[in-house]
Design a protein around this motif. Sequence first.
Motif, mmCIF file in Angstrom:
data_model
loop_
_atom_site.group_PDB
_atom_site.id
_atom_site.type_symbol
_atom_site.label_atom_id
_atom_site.label_comp_id
_atom_site.label_asym_id
_atom_site.label_seq_id
_atom_site.Cartn_x
_atom_site.Cartn_y
_atom_site.Cartn_z
ATOM 1 N N PHE A 1 33.109 48.255 44.123
ATOM 2 C CA PHE A 1 33.894 47.814 42.963
ATOM 3 C C PHE A 1 35.271 47.257 43.318
ATOM 4 N N PHE A 2 35.641 47.314 44.592
ATOM 5 C CA PHE A 2 36.884 46.655 44.994
ATOM 6 C C PHE A 2 36.640 45.210 45.422
ATOM 7 N N LYS A 3 35.392 44.943 45.878
ATOM 8 C CA LYS A 3 35.123 43.593 46.427
ATOM 9 C C LYS A 3 34.266 42.746 45.498
ATOM 10 N N ASP A 4 33.351 43.398 44.767
ATOM 11 C CA ASP A 4 32.358 42.634 44.000
ATOM 12 C C ASP A 4 32.624 42.738 42.506
ATOM 13 N N ALA A 5 32.284 41.650 41.798
ATOM 14 C CA ALA A 5 32.289 41.726 40.337
ATOM 15 C C ALA A 5 31.104 42.592 39.912
ATOM 16 N N ALA A 6 31.217 43.199 38.739
ATOM 17 C CA ALA A 6 30.087 43.953 38.192
ATOM 18 C C ALA A 6 28.993 42.962 37.777
ATOM 19 N N VAL A 7 27.822 43.479 37.391
ATOM 20 C CA VAL A 7 26.722 42.610 36.945
ATOM 21 C C VAL A 7 27.177 41.799 35.721
ATOM 22 N N GLN A 8 26.879 40.510 35.760
ATOM 23 C CA GLN A 8 27.394 39.587 34.741
ATOM 24 C C GLN A 8 26.777 39.813 33.360
#
Length: 390
Positions: free
Chosen positions: A280-287
């Motif tokens: 959750f620091f590098k990736d966006a959550a599921v769109q």
Amino acid sequence: MSSFDNTHITALTDLINKAVQDIIAEYAAAGRAVPSLDTLESGLFQVPEETPARLTKAIQIVEAACAQLSCTVAPPGSVMINKSLEHEEPACLLVVTEARIADLLLDKPEGLPVSELASHSGLDTRKLTRILRLLATKHCFKEVKPGVFANNRLSMKLLSSDTVSSIVCLLTDESLRASAYLNETLTDPSEMDGGIPFIRATGYPFFDYHKTGSRKGNASQGPWLGGNGHATMNLMKAHPHIKVVLQDQPQVIDMAQKFWAKEYPAAMEKERIQFIPFDFFKDAAVQGCDFYYIRSILRDWPDTESELILKNVRQAMKQGSRVIIHDTVLRDAVRTPESSSDASVRRDVAPEPLLPNYGVARVRTYELDMAMMNLLNSQMRTLPEFIELG
Ligand SMILES: C[S@@+](CC[C@H](N)C(=O)[O-])C[C@H]1O[C@@H](n2cnc3c(N)ncnc32)[C@H](O)[C@@H]1O
């Protein structure tokens, strides 16, 4: 207050009397008497969801009012010395929990002599006697004869099969050790530990410490750290139209898949749940989801990191998406204008002369806030702090 005004204590005893009657009435409605401390079966009202609201409130009033009454009438010096000695109890709890004393006493209502408990656990008999005597004096275990101890309602929670015992181990070992260094890290800052008492105490960040194999006991990471989605499972069972995407670290998602395959395979068969690992620091959550449910996450992180987590959720949101933050909210220990004007807050304010936040009855939250500070340099938040973060 006049010199003969004792209402500050009689109001407390009135609250206690009324609350005890409410507790008796709730048990009577369920066809039972209130269990004594000697009762060993777990009985009714073990989890918040199954506890009537009136009972929860009455229990909290008893806890808060008894503590406030004791602090009021006992000599202040004596109260303060007692408070300063409170760390001895967790230290003893760690010994008996790791030695599995409650397990050894299972199905032994007549108890066992300490010599026998000591020979099974490899501990020194006289020291174990002193440890168990202290705990029995604080109502955990029962001394049935001098030097002979049995389980009671509280010590049953220390059975290795009960998840409470692994939380007890974590709090009485890592957390207690870290707290001992709080003053030192505040008054003698060092870049080596980033102001984190746990690092000062052990030389390791909290999460790395577990990889060192330093923890030998029976504390699992489950109840403290695990994100297997159990909270969402009940929601899905109650509302068959809800679909869920569970996101957490890869190793947690692996465990979660096994957990769901065992506990709720229908959700997997009907593709109502998807498992998508992320950082959750590098990736966006599921769109593009309708709701983003963030439960017991932000308490683990200081504001800068919490902001990054929320930004990575915001990136994924569509028009109309909502964020639900489900976390503990800290409250002030003083009555404020908001506590009497806002109806939703007012409903949860303790009656006078108790502290508005229910004092000792809810002190666990404030103590866990300290644990977060000492272990991870993170924090629980008040409502204004959550709003500011948002
Ligand atoms: C206190 S648990 C809460 C879990 C879950 N939301 C719940 O309510 O049961 C905190 C979770 O944050 C996860 N976590 C920690 N760092 C993470 C990261 N960088 N990316 C994704 N998840 C992370 C942990 O694996 C853990 O499951």
